[in-house]
Design a protein around this motif. Structure first.
Motif, mmCIF file in Angstrom:
data_model
loop_
_atom_site.group_PDB
_atom_site.id
_atom_site.type_symbol
_atom_site.label_atom_id
_atom_site.label_comp_id
_atom_site.label_asym_id
_atom_site.label_seq_id
_atom_site.Cartn_x
_atom_site.Cartn_y
_atom_site.Cartn_z
ATOM 1 N N LEU A 83 0.852 -1.183 0.000
ATOM 2 C CA LEU A 83 0.000 0.000 0.000
ATOM 3 C C LEU A 83 0.889 1.234 0.000
ATOM 4 C CD1 LEU A 83 -2.282 -1.481 2.720
ATOM 5 C CD2 LEU A 83 -2.960 -1.109 0.362
ATOM 6 N N MET A 84 0.677 2.136 -0.958
ATOM 7 C CA MET A 84 1.498 3.340 -1.059
ATOM 8 C C MET A 84 0.654 4.557 -0.713
ATOM 9 S SD MET A 84 4.028 4.612 -4.071
ATOM 10 C CE MET A 84 2.893 5.365 -5.230
ATOM 11 N N ILE A 85 1.202 5.402 0.157
ATOM 12 C CA ILE A 85 0.518 6.611 0.601
ATOM 13 C C ILE A 85 1.462 7.793 0.405
ATOM 14 C CG2 ILE A 85 -0.590 7.792 2.531
ATOM 15 C CD1 ILE A 85 -2.102 5.289 1.958
ATOM 16 N N HIS A 86 0.979 8.853 -0.243
ATOM 17 C CA HIS A 86 1.737 10.089 -0.413
ATOM 18 C C HIS A 86 1.373 11.027 0.731
ATOM 19 C CE1 HIS A 86 2.990 8.899 -4.396
ATOM 20 N NE2 HIS A 86 1.731 8.749 -4.769
ATOM 21 N N LEU A 94 7.340 10.961 8.591
ATOM 22 C CA LEU A 94 8.077 10.383 9.716
ATOM 23 C C LEU A 94 7.146 9.943 10.841
ATOM 24 C CD1 LEU A 94 11.167 12.768 9.758
ATOM 25 C CD2 LEU A 94 11.152 10.330 9.128
ATOM 26 N N HIS A 95 6.096 10.721 11.114
ATOM 27 C CA HIS A 95 5.114 10.324 12.129
ATOM 28 C C HIS A 95 4.440 9.017 11.711
ATOM 29 C CE1 HIS A 95 1.734 10.266 14.883
ATOM 30 N NE2 HIS A 95 0.953 10.159 13.824
ATOM 31 N N THR A 96 3.996 8.957 10.471
ATOM 32 C CA THR A 96 3.306 7.770 9.962
ATOM 33 C C THR A 96 4.208 6.539 10.040
ATOM 34 O OG1 THR A 96 1.921 9.108 8.523
ATOM 35 C CG2 THR A 96 2.198 6.796 7.916
ATOM 36 N N CYS A 121 10.773 11.732 -1.508
ATOM 37 C CA CYS A 121 11.445 10.803 -0.597
ATOM 38 C C CYS A 121 10.529 9.600 -0.405
ATOM 39 C CB CYS A 121 11.684 11.454 0.763
ATOM 40 S SG CYS A 121 12.796 12.854 0.747
ATOM 41 N N GLY A 122 11.105 8.481 -0.002
ATOM 42 C CA GLY A 122 10.292 7.300 0.228
ATOM 43 C C GLY A 122 10.854 6.414 1.320
ATOM 44 N N SER A 123 9.978 5.627 1.901
ATOM 45 C CA SER A 123 10.321 4.670 2.952
ATOM 46 C C SER A 123 9.433 3.451 2.782
ATOM 47 C CB SER A 123 10.087 5.293 4.323
ATOM 48 O OG SER A 123 10.265 4.332 5.345
ATOM 49 N N TRP A 133 3.902 -1.000 3.719
ATOM 50 C CA TRP A 133 3.484 0.352 3.379
ATOM 51 C C TRP A 133 4.651 1.096 2.750
ATOM 52 C CZ3 TRP A 133 -1.518 2.021 4.314
ATOM 53 C CH2 TRP A 133 -2.299 1.171 5.089
ATOM 54 N N ILE A 134 4.430 1.702 1.596
ATOM 55 C CA ILE A 134 5.396 2.586 0.950
ATOM 56 C C ILE A 134 4.923 4.001 1.257
ATOM 57 C CG2 ILE A 134 6.443 3.318 -1.220
ATOM 58 C CD1 ILE A 134 5.639 0.453 -2.281
ATOM 59 N N ILE A 135 5.693 4.723 2.061
ATOM 60 C CA ILE A 135 5.322 6.075 2.475
ATOM 61 C C ILE A 135 6.220 7.046 1.716
ATOM 62 C CG2 ILE A 135 5.102 7.678 4.410
ATOM 63 C CD1 ILE A 135 3.222 5.181 4.527
ATOM 64 N N THR A 136 5.606 7.994 1.012
ATOM 65 C CA THR A 136 6.371 8.983 0.260
ATOM 66 C C THR A 136 5.996 10.386 0.715
ATOM 67 O OG1 THR A 136 4.774 9.217 -1.536
ATOM 68 C CG2 THR A 136 6.425 7.461 -1.762
ATOM 69 N N CYS A 137 6.886 11.346 0.393
ATOM 70 C CA CYS A 137 6.637 12.747 0.685
ATOM 71 C C CYS A 137 7.541 13.581 -0.220
ATOM 72 C CB CYS A 137 6.911 13.071 2.152
ATOM 73 S SG CYS A 137 8.632 12.951 2.650
#
Length: 143
Positions: A83-86, A94-96, A121-123, A133-137
């Motif tokens: 699941l990827m969330i922008h 960072l909180h997420t 950026c991604g994590s 989870w793929i978290i991007t910003c």
């Protein structure tokens, strides 16, 4: 054939900890539970352990409509989906990530994407429920 506007709704299955997972995801991303039903003595199908667990839930994470439930018809839950969330900022990301990493694993810490995608950026984090989870910003150095 007439084209209709449809919405694809991701459906996540859990082994008895669906409600705990939803509370974690809502804490991480914000959102709300729209509808929830529970297994009861008259509706459980496999085992009395289902009673009181989530039969079906619909919820939102941001603008995304999702659904889930506790499944008791398989030995294991398939968590192969990613699941990827922008997120809007590095702070939100960072909180997420920290919420998802509680009891889980950060596979890749938040860092700039390689060129030419280095505007973001991604994590990658696998939560304690087994989902990735793929978290991007946005990359704060490129703004």
């Amino acid at each position: 054939m007439e084209k209709r506007k449809i919405e694809v709704i991701p459906y996540l299955s859990f082994k008895g900890n669906c409600e705990e997972a939803l509370n974690t995801y809502i804490e991480a991303f914000g959102g709300e539970i729209c509808y929830m039903s529970r297994w009861s003595e008259s509706t459980y199908e496999m085992t009395p352990d289902q009673i009181g667990k989530v039969m079906h839930v619909e919820f939102t994470l941001g603008n995304t409509h999702m659904a889930a439930g506790d499944s008791f018809d398989t030995a294991e839950i398939n968590t192969d989906i990613k699941l990827m969330i922008h997120m809007g900022s590095q702070e939100e990301a960072l909180h997420t990530i920290s919420v998802l990493a509680e009891g889980g694993t950060i596979i890749a810490p938040l860092q700039p994407h390689p060129k030419p995608d280095d505007g973001g950026c991604g994590s990658v984090t696998r939560d304690r429920f087994g989902f990735t989870w793929i978290i991007t910003c946005p990359n704060p150095d490129k703004q």
